[in-house]
Write an enzyme that holds these catalytic residues in place. Structure first.
Site, mmCIF file in Angstrom:
data_model
loop_
_atom_site.group_PDB
_atom_site.id
_atom_site.type_symbol
_atom_site.label_atom_id
_atom_site.label_comp_id
_atom_site.label_asym_id
_atom_site.label_seq_id
_atom_site.Cartn_x
_atom_site.Cartn_y
_atom_site.Cartn_z
ATOM 1 N N GLU A 32 0.828 -1.220 0.000
ATOM 2 C CA GLU A 32 0.000 0.000 0.000
ATOM 3 C C GLU A 32 0.856 1.261 0.000
ATOM 4 O O GLU A 32 0.808 2.054 0.940
ATOM 5 C CB GLU A 32 -0.897 0.014 1.249
ATOM 6 C CG GLU A 32 -1.797 -1.186 1.427
ATOM 7 C CD GLU A 32 -2.484 -1.209 2.807
ATOM 8 O OE1 GLU A 32 -2.211 -0.316 3.643
ATOM 9 O OE2 GLU A 32 -3.281 -2.119 3.047
ATOM 10 N N TYR A 80 4.655 18.329 11.510
ATOM 11 C CA TYR A 80 5.641 17.293 11.869
ATOM 12 C C TYR A 80 7.048 17.846 11.996
ATOM 13 O O TYR A 80 7.992 17.070 12.166
ATOM 14 C CB TYR A 80 5.694 16.195 10.799
ATOM 15 C CG TYR A 80 4.362 15.676 10.320
ATOM 16 C CD1 TYR A 80 3.549 14.934 11.165
ATOM 17 C CD2 TYR A 80 3.943 15.897 9.020
ATOM 18 C CE1 TYR A 80 2.330 14.443 10.719
ATOM 19 C CE2 TYR A 80 2.733 15.404 8.566
ATOM 20 C CZ TYR A 80 1.932 14.682 9.415
ATOM 21 O OH TYR A 80 0.738 14.205 8.980
ATOM 22 N N CYS A 83 -2.315 33.449 9.828
ATOM 23 C CA CYS A 83 -2.135 34.078 11.144
ATOM 24 C C CYS A 83 -1.855 33.056 12.241
ATOM 25 O O CYS A 83 -2.695 32.812 13.120
ATOM 26 C CB CYS A 83 -3.365 34.900 11.475
ATOM 27 S SG CYS A 83 -3.558 36.213 10.282
ATOM 28 N N GLU A 84 -0.712 32.432 12.154
ATOM 29 C CA GLU A 84 -0.232 31.492 13.169
ATOM 30 C C GLU A 84 1.290 31.593 13.156
ATOM 31 O O GLU A 84 1.887 31.590 12.075
ATOM 32 C CB GLU A 84 -0.570 30.032 12.794
ATOM 33 C CG GLU A 84 -2.016 29.711 12.613
ATOM 34 C CD GLU A 84 -2.664 29.156 13.875
ATOM 35 O OE1 GLU A 84 -1.958 28.837 14.842
ATOM 36 O OE2 GLU A 84 -3.900 29.073 13.874
ATOM 37 N N TYR A 94 0.970 13.978 0.694
ATOM 38 C CA TYR A 94 0.446 14.659 1.881
ATOM 39 C C TYR A 94 0.654 16.172 1.802
ATOM 40 O O TYR A 94 0.885 16.834 2.796
ATOM 41 C CB TYR A 94 1.069 14.066 3.165
ATOM 42 C CG TYR A 94 0.938 12.558 3.194
ATOM 43 C CD1 TYR A 94 -0.306 11.961 3.382
ATOM 44 C CD2 TYR A 94 2.049 11.732 2.967
ATOM 45 C CE1 TYR A 94 -0.447 10.581 3.373
ATOM 46 C CE2 TYR A 94 1.920 10.355 2.947
ATOM 47 C CZ TYR A 94 0.675 9.790 3.152
ATOM 48 O OH TYR A 94 0.543 8.424 3.122
HETATM 49 N N1 LLP Z 1 -1.658 2.113 4.319
HETATM 50 C C1 LLP Z 1 -2.235 2.628 5.418
HETATM 51 C C2 LLP Z 1 -3.203 1.834 6.152
HETATM 52 C C3 LLP Z 1 -1.909 3.944 5.834
HETATM 53 O O1 LLP Z 1 -2.474 4.436 6.923
HETATM 54 C C4 LLP Z 1 -0.964 4.695 5.093
HETATM 55 C C5 LLP Z 1 -0.601 6.040 5.499
HETATM 56 C C6 LLP Z 1 -0.403 4.108 3.940
HETATM 57 C C7 LLP Z 1 -0.764 2.816 3.588
HETATM 58 C C8 LLP Z 1 0.588 4.824 3.081
HETATM 59 O O2 LLP Z 1 1.743 5.135 3.761
HETATM 60 P P1 LLP Z 1 2.990 5.768 2.967
HETATM 61 O O3 LLP Z 1 3.470 4.724 1.981
HETATM 62 O O4 LLP Z 1 2.521 6.988 2.279
HETATM 63 O O5 LLP Z 1 3.963 6.056 4.042
HETATM 64 N N2 LLP Z 1 0.588 12.818 6.669
HETATM 65 C C9 LLP Z 1 1.797 12.125 7.029
HETATM 66 C C10 LLP Z 1 1.758 10.665 6.631
HETATM 67 C C11 LLP Z 1 0.552 9.952 7.149
HETATM 68 C C12 LLP Z 1 0.479 8.519 6.702
HETATM 69 C C13 LLP Z 1 -0.856 7.963 6.976
HETATM 70 N N3 LLP Z 1 -1.030 6.609 6.563
HETATM 71 C C14 LLP Z 1 2.979 12.855 6.430
HETATM 72 O O6 LLP Z 1 2.792 13.860 5.767
HETATM 73 O O7 LLP Z 1 4.130 12.486 6.671
#
Ligand code: LLP
Length: 420
Positions: free
Chosen positions: A277, A320, A347-348, A376
């Site tokens: 995924e 983050y 405004c933060e 993201y």
């Molecule tokens: N599968 C599930 C169940 C997930 O919750 C996520 C991401 C992924 C796959 C994909 O993960 P990736 O390959 O993109 O790492 N907003 C944060 C990242 C949040 C990830 C949430 N879940 C950021 O900007 O770093």
């Protein structure tokens, strides 16, 4: 690897997205604007997909990373499946021509109507995140007269060594269930006439740089899967989740083909079909945020470069403490390096894209590119401060296409009602 580089590969010339000058995009579409590179995205998908060729597999792109329907369409055309976390994401996938049989549905808090929608279009499976959810799925499936395909998301209690907000595989997290609970749920699912066990899954976090946490997590999940198989419960697929990290600054993440090779070896040994995924590793470096300098300001011993993109456009630095590379689109001779905070108009005090960054002196009107914003970035954008969300464009060779028009203020208050 990405296709954002300077014209003619000359470090002194303007920045381009593939063969398109970013300044042309800014002139026509305006700023802030997300710019994606088709060649980069397609290459990333192919590398990962090819790394899994040794085994029956499905790459299910995590829609939340970047959910523009043109991006989903590109991936669907390459044969990608999708990992979704809401009914809204399912509708996006269908609108983009994605194949529901290649969709897996993760996320805590799936609601009955979302589950019903997923079952009606016959998605590949629901990744179950709690006992209560398994019961809801069973009830919805019974009401529809179908057998719901399920996989239980196992929380393998592995530390992914990443930011605490994106670590998901620990006991203290809201995601998945412990191996003990999972075992009980598998038996319940196996007995139910309305459920069909198809797989097992985990997802331990995001921006993971090493292979070890993956190997450890998969090892624990397989241990459980083999025990269940021994008890007569057929588990066909192993979903290893997403989470592979990318280079933002000077990280040295494991490479997709290394993860692929490790997964193929395990899956073959244990005879599993594989699902993965990925989100960030496919789109993260396939997108940048193009923004324009509004002004500069010196206050105390601080120098600020104020740009027209803000935390509502790209929240990762504020949320983050994430580091994104920033470069001026045009380099001008004789501009000294300065240590500046690159901030937006919101405004933060937490509204910044970079802090204490050495950049050539900027002037109002200069264009600036914020790299690594494909994942993201837009998908986490908001309208805070009544700021319309940015436009999105896709560069493809010498041309680019608008794939999302900039929002208007009228778009923002659509649905709001004045008192009579
Ligand atoms: N599968 C599930 C169940 C997930 O919750 C996520 C991401 C992924 C796959 C994909 O993960 P990736 O390959 O993109 O790492 N907003 C944060 C990242 C949040 C990830 C949430 N879940 C950021 O900007 O770093």
């Amino acid at each position: 690897m990405h296709h954002f580089s300077r014209l003619d590969a000359d470090p002194l010339r303007p920045l381009c997205a593939e063969g398109v000058q970013l300044s042309d995009i800014a002139a026509e579409v305006g700023t802030p604007c997300y710019v994606y590179s088709r060649a980069t995205l397609e290459r990333h998908y192919r590398v990962l997909d090819e790394s899994l060729q040794g085994v029956a597999h499905m790459v299910c792109y995590a829609v939340k990373a970047c959910s523009n329907i043109a991006i989903l369409q590109l991936l669907a055309r390459l044969g990608s499946g999708f990992d979704i976390v809401s009914g809204g994401e399912l509708q996006r996938v269908l609108r983009a021509g994605g194949d529901p049989r290649k969709v897996v549905y993760s996320g805590v808090g799936k609601q009955a109507d979302e589950i019903a929608q997923a079952l009606r279009v016959r998605i590949h499976c629901l990744n179950v995140e709690s006992e209560g959810e398994l019961h809801t799925i069973e009830q919805v499936a019974a009401g529809l007269g179908v057998r719901a395909p399920v996989s239980i998301r196992v929380n393998p209690e592995v530390d992914p060594k990443t930011h605490k907000y994106v670590a998901t595989g620990l006991k203290s997290s809201k995601f998945g269930v412990t191996p003990e609970v999972a075992e009980r749920l598998y038996h319940a699912a196996d007995r139910s006439p309305h459920l069909r066990v198809v797989g097992i899954d985990c997802h331990i976090g995001s921006q993971i740089l090493e292979l070890d946490p993956f190997a450890e997590a998969v090892g624990r999940v397989i241990e459980l899967a083999e025990r269940l198989r021994g008890q007569g419960i057929a588990i066909e697929h192993l979903d290893v989740g997403g989470g592979l990290g990318i280079v933002y600054q000077d990280e040295e993440p494991a490479l997709p083909h290394e993860l692929g090779a490790a997964v193929v070896a395990i899956a073959r040994r244990h005879q599993f079909k594989v699902i993965i995924e990925p989100g960030r590793v496919l789109v993260g470096n396939a997108g940048l945020l193009l923004t324009r300098v509004v002004g500069t300001k010196t206050q105390g011993n601080k120098q600020f470069v104020i740009v027209d993109a803000a935390m509502n456009d790209l929240i990762r630095p504020s949320l983050y403490g994430a580091w994104h590379r920033i470069e001026p689109v045009h380099l001008h001779a004789g501009r000294p390096l300065q240590h500046v905070d690159v901030v937006g108009p919101v405004c933060e005090s937490g509204d910044f894209l970079a802090q204490d960054r050495a950049l050539p002196a900027m002037q109002p009107g200069d264009l600036v590119a914020v790299f690594g914003a494909g994942a993201y970035g837009f998908s986490m954008a908001s309208n805070y401060n009544s700021r319309p969300r940015a436009a999105e464009v896709l560069a493809d060779g010498e041309v680019y296409t608008l794939i999302r028009a900039r929002e208007t203020v009228q778009d923002l208050w659509r649905g709001e009602l004045l008192l009579g």
